[in-house]
Design a protein around this motif. Sequence first.
Motif, PDB file in Angstrom:
ATOM      1  N   CYS B   9       0.860  -1.190   0.000  1.00  0.00           N
ATOM      2  CA  CYS B   9       0.000   0.000   0.000  1.00  0.00           C
ATOM      3  C   CYS B   9       0.889   1.231   0.000  1.00  0.00           C
ATOM      4  O   CYS B   9       1.610   1.486   0.961  1.00  0.00           O
ATOM      5  N   ARG B  10       0.837   1.977  -1.100  1.00  0.00           N
ATOM      6  CA  ARG B  10       1.710   3.151  -1.244  1.00  0.00           C
ATOM      7  C   ARG B  10       1.204   4.317  -0.407  1.00  0.00           C
ATOM      8  O   ARG B  10       1.969   5.114   0.088  1.00  0.00           O
ATOM      9  N   CYS B  11      -0.113   4.425  -0.267  1.00  0.00           N
ATOM     10  CA  CYS B  11      -0.671   5.544   0.504  1.00  0.00           C
ATOM     11  C   CYS B  11      -0.224   5.487   1.971  1.00  0.00           C
ATOM     12  O   CYS B  11       0.080   6.498   2.580  1.00  0.00           O
ATOM     13  N   CYS B  44      -5.918   6.734  -2.476  1.00  0.00           N
ATOM     14  CA  CYS B  44      -6.291   5.934  -3.646  1.00  0.00           C
ATOM     15  C   CYS B  44      -7.508   5.063  -3.361  1.00  0.00           C
ATOM     16  O   CYS B  44      -8.017   4.392  -4.263  1.00  0.00           O
ATOM     17  N   GLN B  45      -7.963   5.058  -2.124  1.00  0.00           N
ATOM     18  CA  GLN B  45      -9.180   4.309  -1.740  1.00  0.00           C
ATOM     19  C   GLN B  45      -9.081   2.819  -2.043  1.00  0.00           C
ATOM     20  O   GLN B  45     -10.069   2.178  -2.373  1.00  0.00           O
ATOM     21  N   ASN B  47      -7.467   1.461  -4.522  1.00  0.00           N
ATOM     22  CA  ASN B  47      -7.344   1.124  -5.937  1.00  0.00           C
ATOM     23  C   ASN B  47      -6.038   0.419  -6.269  1.00  0.00           C
ATOM     24  O   ASN B  47      -5.974  -0.370  -7.201  1.00  0.00           O
ATOM     25  N   SER B  48      -4.968   0.734  -5.499  1.00  0.00           N
ATOM     26  CA  SER B  48      -3.717   0.036  -5.786  1.00  0.00           C
ATOM     27  C   SER B  48      -3.526  -1.188  -4.889  1.00  0.00           C
ATOM     28  O   SER B  48      -3.040  -2.215  -5.342  1.00  0.00           O
ATOM     29  N   CYS B  49      -3.926  -1.092  -3.619  1.00  0.00           N
ATOM     30  CA  CYS B  49      -3.645  -2.205  -2.703  1.00  0.00           C
ATOM     31  C   CYS B  49      -4.743  -3.262  -2.698  1.00  0.00           C
ATOM     32  O   CYS B  49      -4.498  -4.403  -2.334  1.00  0.00           O
ATOM     33  N   GLN B  51      -6.503  -5.238  -4.725  1.00  0.00           N
ATOM     34  CA  GLN B  51      -6.354  -6.566  -5.331  1.00  0.00           C
ATOM     35  C   GLN B  51      -5.136  -7.313  -4.794  1.00  0.00           C
ATOM     36  O   GLN B  51      -5.141  -8.531  -4.710  1.00  0.00           O
ATOM     37  N   LEU B  52      -4.083  -6.541  -4.419  1.00  0.00           N
ATOM     38  CA  LEU B  52      -2.886  -7.197  -3.884  1.00  0.00           C
ATOM     39  C   LEU B  52      -3.204  -7.850  -2.539  1.00  0.00           C
ATOM     40  O   LEU B  52      -2.836  -8.994  -2.284  1.00  0.00           O
ATOM     41  N   THR B  70     -13.251  -7.608  -0.675  1.00  0.00           N
ATOM     42  CA  THR B  70     -12.337  -6.467  -0.544  1.00  0.00           C
ATOM     43  C   THR B  70     -12.984  -5.404   0.336  1.00  0.00           C
ATOM     44  O   THR B  70     -14.048  -5.617   0.903  1.00  0.00           O
TER      45      THR B  70
END
Lengths: 381, 93
Positions: B9-11, B44-45, B47-49, B51-52, B70
């Motif tokens: 998670c980048r956020c 990002c809500q 959106n990036s993490c 599915q990971l 999710t």
Amino acid sequence: MKANIVIIGAGISGVSIAYNLAKKGVKDIVVFDDNYLSGGSTGRCGAGIRQQWGTKNNCILAKKSVEFFETAQEELGYPRDIEFKQEGYLIVAMTKEEDIQFEKNVLLQNSLGIPAVKLTPLEAQKIVPHLNIENVVSATFCNTDGHLNPFTVTDAYYLAAKRLGVKFYYQEKVLDIIVNNNKIEKVITTSHEVLTSKVVNAAGGYSKEIGKMVGIDIPVYSEKHEILVTEPIEKIQGPMVMSFSLNIYCQQVPHGSFVMGRSDPFMPKGYNIDSSWYFLDEMAKTVVNILPPIGELRVIRQWGGLYNLSPDRLPIISDVNELPGFYLACGFSGHGFMFAPMTGLLLSEIILGEKTTLDTTDLNINRFKNANFNDYEKSVV
Amino acid sequence: MNEKDVIICRCEDVTLEDLHKLMEEGYTSFEEIKRILRVGMGPCQGNSCGQLVQREIAKFTKTPIDKVKTQKVRPLTAGVKLKAIVEALDDES
């Protein structure tokens, strides 16, 4: 399955009650929750811890709870951070009436050992430099109020209770409670039948429904309150800023984001917790007025949660004359999170028939029988 | 690659190691993990993490990925400045 005590609800009140009972040596405690860990009102709250109240009971409950939170990290032996940050609540008075009420509140708070002080608008601005003091009459400040992370502190209680042998079942809804000859016999959930003679109703927004299962009419109702959170930035605000007449509370949490909420005086009673554009609009107007630079921040998320309101806006921490073995921790009116340590302590004492740390007469459900409430807690957003 | 160096998670700066540790403690649903690690709560809500994390939960709990829920998706879809909301309201009135 058999249990000594079944607790319904694993929010902060339920886990605190479980922990306190287990610490006193009670075995076979089972807790049911129909959601995830802190999926109800606890995880949806504003994460504030405040001792500046207008009624003696709330002041004492809050003060003794703060004393617990100060040592909770060690007492609960928690590996993560509960993020208890004591940088105060700054409550601003916008009208002469509020100013007069705050004068009385501070006297009451000081008499109970709460270190609140009354401030001029300029003094308030020294504490929060970006506060717009244009229409501020005065303010009160208590430097031991502050922030606590609802998720991690609930997790801390949960883990500590689990280590003491309490069993937790999440995603498991209580469907019915069977009473025979005025005695509780069993609790039926979506996956279990539990033989027990004692049930604690700590179901937060849904506590009235649990009461109905045993024929006890608890004089509470639920109401949606909404919150939003912004993107995180470097630290610019220490205390929670609050105003009852402007209808706002707003704090920067240790994570860096701003969490803010307000209530809607026209909100119908009920269990709806959907997010609304109306809240977003009103919240934006209110916060940009009183804390202008916050207008530069982007809103990331918004959500709703339930207040469970009692007629006098004070908690119900109580046994029930009409049904022995049925106990209540509900009606917190939006402040169950900050009172949880005392909720757990007092209710465990009531259940075990011990002398209670505080006189709980005014927290008992009996107070609502044939009573009118002119003297209710007004310090509520 | 070391799990410590894999960002999930980048956020909120969450690594694969953080995620695996928490799942080993017994927190294996997205909503529980979210409440402790803050995955899915950033700008990002999820959106990036999203599915990971879903994939890692599926692997860890040996559940088909389409059975792993999710996070709850909340408004707003994209970040909007509070000031912009106030200005838009002023324009309307």
